[in-house]
Scaffold this motif. Structure first.
Motif, mmCIF file in Angstrom:
data_model
loop_
_atom_site.group_PDB
_atom_site.id
_atom_site.type_symbol
_atom_site.label_atom_id
_atom_site.label_comp_id
_atom_site.label_asym_id
_atom_site.label_seq_id
_atom_site.Cartn_x
_atom_site.Cartn_y
_atom_site.Cartn_z
ATOM 1 N N TYR A 15 -11.499 -8.519 -4.846
ATOM 2 C CA TYR A 15 -12.311 -7.579 -4.085
ATOM 3 C C TYR A 15 -12.231 -6.213 -4.749
ATOM 4 O O TYR A 15 -11.139 -5.713 -5.039
ATOM 5 C CB TYR A 15 -11.831 -7.501 -2.632
ATOM 6 C CG TYR A 15 -11.766 -8.862 -1.966
ATOM 7 C CD1 TYR A 15 -12.930 -9.574 -1.696
ATOM 8 C CD2 TYR A 15 -10.539 -9.441 -1.644
ATOM 9 C CE1 TYR A 15 -12.868 -10.834 -1.112
ATOM 10 C CE2 TYR A 15 -10.475 -10.693 -1.049
ATOM 11 C CZ TYR A 15 -11.644 -11.390 -0.788
ATOM 12 O OH TYR A 15 -11.599 -12.631 -0.215
ATOM 13 N N SER A 16 -13.386 -5.621 -4.999
ATOM 14 C CA SER A 16 -13.429 -4.325 -5.672
ATOM 15 C C SER A 16 -14.809 -3.725 -5.488
ATOM 16 O O SER A 16 -15.816 -4.440 -5.475
ATOM 17 C CB SER A 16 -13.132 -4.473 -7.168
ATOM 18 O OG SER A 16 -13.360 -3.270 -7.852
ATOM 19 N N SER A 66 -16.673 -7.465 -1.221
ATOM 20 C CA SER A 66 -16.549 -6.232 -1.998
ATOM 21 C C SER A 66 -17.600 -5.191 -1.642
ATOM 22 O O SER A 66 -17.560 -4.081 -2.177
ATOM 23 C CB SER A 66 -16.636 -6.547 -3.492
ATOM 24 O OG SER A 66 -15.567 -7.385 -3.891
ATOM 25 N N SER A 114 -16.807 -1.817 2.908
ATOM 26 C CA SER A 114 -15.695 -2.676 2.501
ATOM 27 C C SER A 114 -14.482 -1.829 2.135
ATOM 28 O O SER A 114 -14.603 -0.823 1.433
ATOM 29 C CB SER A 114 -16.107 -3.542 1.314
ATOM 30 O OG SER A 114 -15.071 -4.426 0.945
ATOM 31 N N THR A 115 -13.312 -2.247 2.627
ATOM 32 C CA THR A 115 -12.049 -1.595 2.300
ATOM 33 C C THR A 115 -11.091 -2.652 1.776
ATOM 34 O O THR A 115 -10.831 -3.649 2.467
ATOM 35 C CB THR A 115 -11.424 -0.919 3.535
ATOM 36 O OG1 THR A 115 -12.370 -0.011 4.110
ATOM 37 C CG2 THR A 115 -10.160 -0.166 3.159
ATOM 38 N N VAL A 116 -10.598 -2.456 0.565
ATOM 39 C CA VAL A 116 -9.693 -3.440 -0.035
ATOM 40 C C VAL A 116 -8.309 -3.261 0.565
ATOM 41 O O VAL A 116 -7.745 -2.160 0.578
ATOM 42 C CB VAL A 116 -9.651 -3.290 -1.558
ATOM 43 C CG1 VAL A 116 -8.625 -4.254 -2.159
ATOM 44 C CG2 VAL A 116 -11.027 -3.550 -2.152
ATOM 45 N N ARG A 161 -4.914 -11.483 -2.095
ATOM 46 C CA ARG A 161 -6.121 -10.677 -2.216
ATOM 47 C C ARG A 161 -6.856 -10.680 -0.873
ATOM 48 O O ARG A 161 -7.177 -11.742 -0.339
ATOM 49 C CB ARG A 161 -7.020 -11.239 -3.317
ATOM 50 C CG ARG A 161 -6.327 -11.253 -4.672
ATOM 51 C CD ARG A 161 -7.083 -12.042 -5.722
ATOM 52 N NE ARG A 161 -6.379 -11.994 -7.003
ATOM 53 C CZ ARG A 161 -6.815 -12.579 -8.112
ATOM 54 N NH1 ARG A 161 -7.945 -13.275 -8.094
ATOM 55 N NH2 ARG A 161 -6.125 -12.477 -9.235
ATOM 56 N N ALA A 207 -9.560 -8.115 1.948
ATOM 57 C CA ALA A 207 -10.361 -6.928 2.214
ATOM 58 C C ALA A 207 -10.950 -7.059 3.611
ATOM 59 O O ALA A 207 -10.995 -8.159 4.188
ATOM 60 C CB ALA A 207 -11.466 -6.772 1.172
ATOM 61 N N ARG A 232 -14.460 -5.854 5.772
ATOM 62 C CA ARG A 232 -15.779 -5.207 5.809
ATOM 63 C C ARG A 232 -16.064 -4.874 7.268
ATOM 64 O O ARG A 232 -16.108 -5.772 8.114
ATOM 65 C CB ARG A 232 -16.844 -6.119 5.222
ATOM 66 C CG ARG A 232 -18.151 -5.401 4.960
ATOM 67 C CD ARG A 232 -18.965 -6.023 3.873
ATOM 68 N NE ARG A 232 -20.218 -5.306 3.689
ATOM 69 C CZ ARG A 232 -21.140 -5.616 2.823
ATOM 70 N NH1 ARG A 232 -20.975 -6.655 2.019
ATOM 71 N NH2 ARG A 232 -22.255 -4.907 2.723
#
Length: 765
Positions: A254-255, A324, A402-404, A415, A417, A419
């Motif tokens: 996620y980025s 992401s 979106s926030t990782v 990994r 995230a 949203r």
């Protein structure tokens, strides 16, 4: 059990910028399309477009409707298509728009299937087309192409005038389906030229809401064009010495980074002299939404490098992009096709045209969700699950930021995230990465997401997250005006009236928690009969396999849910079923009183929970094994290298090839008939009589040939194969999972696959 407690605070996103971009439509326009800094809008509401690349000129016209029907059933709301210049102006001043060149007819048919269209109008398109789609006569003139050279632009203006004439009356402002246009493709350092192309098209009268240009590779995109991005899990354009491209792992995390410097980097370096490391990636752009046009729907093969992208690769990468922050999912390719032939032979790009990679002469299957001959692949179903969700929740998801939460390039850190709109959202987490570099299972996983007014912990007790899964779990989802789904460890699929459908993930226990903290017991294991009655709403929890069979289609006067063992799409109020098995089951909810079938027998098979199920029997459908002798001795020609990067060239000398003749039985009256060859070797060509009908660079998958258009010739000649032997020492790269094959040629099986077409209609009560 080792516990992993993950904690993240999310905030309400800032309002988007409006009116700052030269896109969209004026106030008061019907079904007005707008572009904010974070999402797209349609009719005053956020809109999450879902687009698939389908090349009309590479598909027989008689198959357009079928392909578009499956695309719509797969959850697309739009298609993108290249307009290859060489297809339409084979000689200077002589334009062709007939047969499967008929862009206008293709667009009209897309509209009939409920699909919008984005026209990728070039003039340079690439798509592995000879000289990027430039006609030979243009190349021979030696003009300064892809620049503002007046002589070049005069020819571009003539081409654009022809294209725009085909679009007359079909643009969105005119009530038609054309919502966007892309100019050129993969042009990195000439923003003035890209801007000029839009100006020319508008001077000629084209008005569309979206004007786009490919933004990857650190491209310099002018402010008048919307940059759109790519993400691939593999690349045939990499060197044969590269085990897994360096760009690939990034796309499974996620980025908010949108760019990929390596897509087309070999072409950029070979043709333009621009090294990838000289470009700067776009990490974030607060002015434009995160839009994609080339999420890898599969992957082509080159002679020197033959990737094996799996359905799981495609689906997990796509979901990672939603997590992401993607606001537009666009796939390349969504449907494969066949390279055209011209006066000089095949129109494919090759070393002979200055391309770094030799690709097959005819097949452009791309292992897409819909194959070269209409084969429906597993990732068509896996992506449809995501698209059903976006159709249901896209307006909300588009506006969520979106926030990782965690995860980097390392394989051990989880990994994840979120949203969110600041009050509700979706929790994304993944343990998927392709087998070349897999991620381990994650034990004792639990998340706490802190909103401005509450926090949600999911699951309520830590669980082990198995390897190889990606999920998007709903948080504080409104089921009714008064009932909230606080959390679920199942994924939302769709909603029909008062029925909310979720899907379990294999290996993940399903937990349903309501807004007041009540844990809801499942009445049965997840499946078609796992139905939970709540106050004003019902929850249907499907198992993973059933979720892959789920469609939402207009049928018999209304939207209905369909569980089908074979690919299905909607047409003229009925359902078209394409089956390669004589017997297939179809269940419908809510069910009509009765069904009738054209081309098959249908009978009621009972009920399964809320579903009514029918069995369809299609005679003359299914596989027919062929007798085949193992090939005799074969000699491979000496390896050759060519092109601007001195890579292995595809063999052209088949004098030492093994000759295999297949006698084909009567093909019957099946809608389509494929020859399926399971083999190992290097490369192969197929002939019916003297006609060259297909080719294949062996890469671990079967080789399909469509015999349907050659029924009479096949009856006389059968099929002749010319096969060259595998020779490991040549240095061709194939996937590790299929690499350990012996030198030579082996034919494991040859099968005739007869595919039936059945039209189902509801019987009027």
């Amino acid at each position: 059990m080792h516990e992993q407690a993950h904690d993240l605070r999310v905030f309400a996103p800032e309002p988007p910028l409006r009116g700052h971009l030269p896109f969209g439509e004026p106030p008061g326009a019907p079904d007005r399309i707008e572009v904010t800094s974070r999402w797209f809008e349609r009719g005053g509401r956020p809109w999450f477009p879902i687009t698939g690349e389908i090349h009309y000129a590479r598909i027989p016209r008689e198959r357009w409707s079928e392909v578009l029907g499956h695309a719509r059933a797969g959850g697309l709301d739009s298609v993108a298509t290249y307009v290859f210049w060489a297809v339409h102006e084979p000689e200077p001043g002589r334009f062709e728009w007939t047969g499967n060149r008929d862009l206008r007819a293709f667009i009209e048919l897309a509209a009939a299937h409920g699909l919008d269209v984005i026209v990728r109008m070039g003039p340079w398109g690439h798509g592995e087309y000879r000289n990027g789609g430039f006609p030979d006569w243009l190349v021979e003139r030696g003009l300064k192409t892809r620049t503002n050279d007046p002589d070049y632009l005069a020819l571009v203006r003539a081409l654009y005038a022809q294209i725009i004439a085909q679009l007359d009356g079909l643009t969105h402002a005119e009530g038609g389906p054309v919502v966007g246009a892309q100019v050129d493709n993969e042009l990195y350092d000439r923003p003035d030229h890209l801007a000029r192309l839009r100006e020319i098209a508008e001077d000629l009268g084209l008005r569309v809401p979206f004007w786009t240009a490919t933004g990857w590779g650190g491209a310099q995109v002018p402010d008048t064009l919307l940059p759109v991005y790519s993400a691939y899990s593999e690349g045939f354009w990499e060197d044969s010495t590269v085990e897994w491209p360096a760009f690939a792992p990034f796309h499974f995390r996620y980025s908010e980074v949108r760019d990929d410097l390596s897509v087309g980097a070999d072409l950029r370096e070979a043709l333009d002299g621009i090294a990838a490391e000289a470009a700067e990636p776009l990490k974030h752009d607060d002015r434009t939404p995160f839009a994609t046009c080339e999420l890898g729907g599969g992957m082509h093969v080159a002679y020197h490098r033959r990737p094996l992208v799996s359905p799981e690769d495609v689906a997990n990468l796509a979901l990672a992009k939603i997590g992401s922050g993607s606001a537009w999912q666009g796939y390349y390719m969504y449907a494969g096709g066949t390279q055209r032939t011209g006066p000089h032979g095949t129109e494919q790009e090759s070393h002979d045209t200055g391309y770094p990679n030799d690709v097959p002469a005819l097949t452009y299957d791309f292992h897409a969700p819909i194959g070269e001959y209409g084969q429906i692949r597993p990732h068509h179903h896996a992506l449809r699950r995501q698209h059903l969700w976006l159709q249901t929740e896209g307006r909300r998801i588009a506006a969520m930021a979106s926030t990782v939460g965690g995860g980097d390039e390392g394989p051990d850190e989880l990994r994840w995230a979120v949203r969110s709109d600041g009050r509700s959202g979706y929790l994304f987490t993944t343990t998927y990465q392709p087998p070349k570099r897999p991620i381990a299972a994650q034990p004792g996983v639990q998340f706490t997401v802190r909103f401005g007014d509450a926090e949600v912990t999911v699951p309520t007790e830590p669980i082990d997250l198995p390897a190889g899964v990606s999920v998007a779990w709903p948080l504080r989802h409104a089921l009714t005006d008064t009932l909230e789904l606080r959390s679920a460890t199942a994924q939302l699929l769709t909603r029909l009236d008062d029925l909310v459908v979720l899907a379990a993930t294999d290996g993940v226990p399903v937990e349903i928690v309501l807004g007041d903290g009540t844990l809801v017991d499942l009445p049965a294991a997840p499946g078609p009969d796992c139905l939970i009655d709540l106050d004003g709403v019902r929850l249907l929890i499907l198992d993973d396999a059933s979720a892959n069979r789920l469609y939402r289609l207009p049928f018999a006067g209304r939207d209905r849910l369909v569980l089908a063992d074979a690919p299905v799409y909607a047409q003229d109020g009925g359902l078209v079923v394409h089956t390669d098995h004589e017997e297939v089951a179809v269940a419908v909810l809510p069910a009509p009183d009765a069904l009738e079938a054209e081309g098959a027998q249908v009978e009621t098979a009972g009920s399964e929970g809320p579903w009514t199920r029918w069995t369809i029997t299609a005679p003359g459908v299914g596989p027919v094994p062929l007798a085949v002798d193992q090939p005799g001795p074969a000699t491979a020609p000496e390896p050759r290298r060519g092109g601007p990067m001195d890579r292995l060239s595809a063999p052209t000398d088949y004098s030492g090839a093994a000759q295999v003749h297949l006698a084909v039985p009567d093909l019957g009256d099946a809608d389509r008939v494929l020859l399926r060859l399971d083999w190992t070797g290097d490369t192969g060509r197929a002939y019916i009589g003297d006609a060259f009908v297909g080719d294949h660079f062996w890469h671990g998958r079967v080789w399909d040939l469509d015999l349907s258009a050659h029924r009479d010739a096949v009856a006389v000649h059968g099929v002749r194969l010319e096969l060259l032997p595998w020779r490991r020492s040549t240095g061709v790269w194939v996937d590790p999972s299929v690499r350990d094959v012996e030198d030579g040629i082996t034919i494991r099986s040859a099968t005739i696959v007869r595919i039936g077409k059945v039209m189902l209609r509801a019987v009027p009560s």
